[in-house]
Motif scaffolding. Structure first.
Motif, PDB file in Angstrom:
ATOM      1  N   GLY A   1      25.191  47.411  51.680  1.00  0.00           N
ATOM      2  CA  GLY A   1      25.926  46.316  52.611  1.00  0.00           C
ATOM      3  C   GLY A   1      25.704  44.826  52.379  1.00  0.00           C
ATOM      4  N   PRO A   2      24.479  44.309  52.090  1.00  0.00           N
ATOM      5  CA  PRO A   2      24.067  42.911  52.241  1.00  0.00           C
ATOM      6  C   PRO A   2      24.666  42.491  51.206  1.00  0.00           C
ATOM      7  N   ILE A   3      24.863  43.120  49.780  1.00  0.00           N
ATOM      8  CA  ILE A   3      25.327  42.672  48.481  1.00  0.00           C
ATOM      9  C   ILE A   3      26.952  42.530  48.960  1.00  0.00           C
ATOM     10  N   ILE A   4      27.666  43.664  49.527  1.00  0.00           N
ATOM     11  CA  ILE A   4      29.047  43.401  49.775  1.00  0.00           C
ATOM     12  C   ILE A   4      29.333  42.308  50.743  1.00  0.00           C
ATOM     13  N   GLU A   5      28.398  41.981  51.709  1.00  0.00           N
ATOM     14  CA  GLU A   5      28.725  40.818  52.441  1.00  0.00           C
ATOM     15  C   GLU A   5      28.418  39.688  52.094  1.00  0.00           C
ATOM     16  N   ALA A   6      27.578  39.443  50.859  1.00  0.00           N
ATOM     17  CA  ALA A   6      27.391  38.325  50.143  1.00  0.00           C
ATOM     18  C   ALA A   6      28.419  37.967  49.197  1.00  0.00           C
ATOM     19  N   ALA A   7      29.085  39.191  48.814  1.00  0.00           N
ATOM     20  CA  ALA A   7      30.150  39.144  47.646  1.00  0.00           C
ATOM     21  C   ALA A   7      31.535  38.525  48.233  1.00  0.00           C
ATOM     22  N   PHE A   8      31.473  38.631  49.476  1.00  0.00           N
ATOM     23  CA  PHE A   8      32.984  38.148  50.418  1.00  0.00           C
ATOM     24  C   PHE A   8      32.383  36.793  51.241  1.00  0.00           C
ATOM     25  N   SER A   9      31.148  36.229  51.186  1.00  0.00           N
ATOM     26  CA  SER A   9      30.896  35.029  51.879  1.00  0.00           C
ATOM     27  C   SER A   9      31.029  33.834  51.220  1.00  0.00           C
ATOM     28  N   PHE A  10      31.446  33.678  49.928  1.00  0.00           N
ATOM     29  CA  PHE A  10      31.169  32.318  49.155  1.00  0.00           C
ATOM     30  C   PHE A  10      32.653  32.294  48.544  1.00  0.00           C
ATOM     31  N   ASP A  11      33.068  31.167  47.806  1.00  0.00           N
ATOM     32  CA  ASP A  11      34.127  30.674  47.356  1.00  0.00           C
ATOM     33  C   ASP A  11      34.585  31.780  46.281  1.00  0.00           C
ATOM     34  N   PRO A  12      35.428  32.433  46.681  1.00  0.00           N
ATOM     35  CA  PRO A  12      36.178  33.336  45.587  1.00  0.00           C
ATOM     36  C   PRO A  12      36.041  33.078  44.157  1.00  0.00           C
ATOM     37  N   ALA A  13      36.308  31.860  43.893  1.00  0.00           N
ATOM     38  CA  ALA A  13      36.626  31.136  42.675  1.00  0.00           C
ATOM     39  C   ALA A  13      35.009  31.495  41.829  1.00  0.00           C
ATOM     40  N   LEU A  14      33.913  31.591  42.597  1.00  0.00           N
ATOM     41  CA  LEU A  14      32.645  31.573  41.821  1.00  0.00           C
ATOM     42  C   LEU A  14      32.625  33.259  41.070  1.00  0.00           C
ATOM     43  N   LYS A  15      33.710  34.099  41.557  1.00  0.00           N
ATOM     44  CA  LYS A  15      33.652  35.335  40.949  1.00  0.00           C
ATOM     45  C   LYS A  15      34.064  35.228  39.558  1.00  0.00           C
ATOM     46  N   ARG A  16      34.898  34.197  39.194  1.00  0.00           N
ATOM     47  CA  ARG A  16      35.464  34.209  37.926  1.00  0.00           C
ATOM     48  C   ARG A  16      35.571  32.793  37.467  1.00  0.00           C
ATOM     49  N   ARG A  17      34.454  32.312  36.402  1.00  0.00           N
ATOM     50  CA  ARG A  17      34.119  30.892  36.094  1.00  0.00           C
ATOM     51  C   ARG A  17      34.268  30.729  34.817  1.00  0.00           C
ATOM     52  N   ASN A  18      34.923  29.827  34.043  1.00  0.00           N
ATOM     53  CA  ASN A  18      34.949  29.576  32.741  1.00  0.00           C
ATOM     54  C   ASN A  18      35.656  30.894  32.061  1.00  0.00           C
ATOM     55  N   ASP A  19      36.354  31.568  32.785  1.00  0.00           N
ATOM     56  CA  ASP A  19      37.086  32.765  32.324  1.00  0.00           C
ATOM     57  C   ASP A  19      36.170  33.926  31.958  1.00  0.00           C
ATOM     58  N   ILE A  20      35.165  33.835  32.651  1.00  0.00           N
ATOM     59  CA  ILE A  20      34.013  35.023  32.815  1.00  0.00           C
ATOM     60  C   ILE A  20      34.210  35.968  33.837  1.00  0.00           C
ATOM     61  N   ALA A  21      34.608  36.978  33.726  1.00  0.00           N
ATOM     62  CA  ALA A  21      34.550  38.006  35.025  1.00  0.00           C
ATOM     63  C   ALA A  21      33.268  38.255  35.712  1.00  0.00           C
ATOM     64  N   LYS A  22      33.200  38.250  36.981  1.00  0.00           N
ATOM     65  CA  LYS A  22      31.883  38.437  37.694  1.00  0.00           C
ATOM     66  C   LYS A  22      30.699  37.526  37.308  1.00  0.00           C
ATOM     67  N   TRP A  23      31.384  36.109  37.152  1.00  0.00           N
ATOM     68  CA  TRP A  23      30.417  35.311  36.760  1.00  0.00           C
ATOM     69  C   TRP A  23      29.078  34.875  37.693  1.00  0.00           C
ATOM     70  N   ILE A  24      29.262  35.003  38.975  1.00  0.00           N
ATOM     71  CA  ILE A  24      28.331  34.690  40.066  1.00  0.00           C
ATOM     72  C   ILE A  24      27.301  35.724  39.521  1.00  0.00           C
ATOM     73  N   TYR A  25      27.821  37.164  39.841  1.00  0.00           N
ATOM     74  CA  TYR A  25      27.271  38.331  39.585  1.00  0.00           C
ATOM     75  C   TYR A  25      26.059  38.223  38.632  1.00  0.00           C
ATOM     76  N   LYS A  26      26.766  37.777  37.627  1.00  0.00           N
ATOM     77  CA  LYS A  26      25.888  38.016  36.191  1.00  0.00           C
ATOM     78  C   LYS A  26      25.037  36.660  36.216  1.00  0.00           C
ATOM     79  N   GLU A  27      25.202  35.410  36.485  1.00  0.00           N
ATOM     80  CA  GLU A  27      24.258  34.470  36.676  1.00  0.00           C
ATOM     81  C   GLU A  27      23.104  34.815  37.630  1.00  0.00           C
ATOM     82  N   SER A  28      23.497  35.611  38.655  1.00  0.00           N
ATOM     83  CA  SER A  28      22.306  36.094  39.499  1.00  0.00           C
ATOM     84  C   SER A  28      21.032  36.793  38.764  1.00  0.00           C
ATOM     85  N   TRP A  29      21.560  37.374  37.742  1.00  0.00           N
ATOM     86  CA  TRP A  29      20.598  38.168  36.759  1.00  0.00           C
ATOM     87  C   TRP A  29      19.894  37.392  35.672  1.00  0.00           C
ATOM     88  N   ARG A  30      20.413  36.061  35.500  1.00  0.00           N
ATOM     89  CA  ARG A  30      20.106  35.363  34.399  1.00  0.00           C
ATOM     90  C   ARG A  30      18.556  35.127  34.821  1.00  0.00           C
TER      91      ARG A  30
END
Length: 197
Positions: free
Chosen positions: A149-178
């Motif tokens: 639940g908290p991950i779903i809530e977080a995923a829909f709480s920020f600017d959706p443009a962060l989900k795909r950045r520099n043509d990279i799908a799941k960008w913000i998710y991937k960066e969270s694991w960096r």
């Protein structure tokens, strides 16, 4: 084979043979609990809905979603079931609209709404059903911590443009694991199960 009898009916479940084999091995090793990675594609735009829905009218997202993402590959449902297609299409659009009703006031992004459809539709009714059937057939409980639940809530709480950045799908998710996972894992191309359809 065993997996098709277990599923009980024809289903576009290309991952099922692999999952069936995987859970059999997990069970053979004496394990009764397995964690899976289902969820991030649906909530962090791993299917690249953003670019594919860029020109879709926000008000007609249910129709646009159905027209662009029928999940039937190149099979024409109108030709396959001509006598029932219009009613089936109408039912699918109505169900999609019902899924979206609680969220229409939360976003103006067609891609975000498409991801809500994925969470309530594809993820729950397809991926989790397939996971439950293949794991339970071997006495293994499969859990998906990446769709809590908290991950779903977080995923829909920020600017959706962060989900795909520099043509990279799941960008913000991937960066969270960096820094936690090796870059080679984070940056590797998306790949699925290569099971013939």
């Amino acid at each position: 084979g065993d997996w098709s009898r277990m599923m009980g009916e024809p289903l576009d479940a290309t991952e099922a043979p692999m999952l069936h084999s995987l859970f059999r091995r997990i069970s053979d090793d004496g394990l009764r609990l397995a964690y899976c990675g289902s969820g991030p594609d649906e909530i962090f735009d791993g299917y690249s809905f953003g670019p594919r829905l860029a020109d879709t009218n926000f008000e007609t997202i249910s129709t646009g979603y159905l027209d662009r993402f029928s999940w039937t590959y190149d099979v024409s449902l109108a030709q396959l079931m001509p006598a029932h297609y219009a009613q089936a299409r109408s039912n699918a659009i109505a169900k999609t609209e019902a899924m979206l009703t609680p969220y229409r006031g939360l976003t103006q992004s067609p891609a975000q709404l498409a991801q809500f459809i994925n969470v309530h539709g594809r993820l729950q009714n397809y991926e989790f059903a397939e996971m439950d059937m293949t794991s339970a057939s071997h006495g293994v409980e499969a859990r998906s911590p990446l769709i809590a639940g908290p991950i779903i809530e977080a995923a829909f709480s920020f600017d959706p443009a962060l989900k795909r950045r520099n043509d990279i799908a799941k960008w913000i998710y991937k960066e969270s694991w960096r820094g936690i996972l090796p870059d080679s894992i984070i940056d590797r191309p998306k790949s699925g199960f290569e099971t013939p359809i």
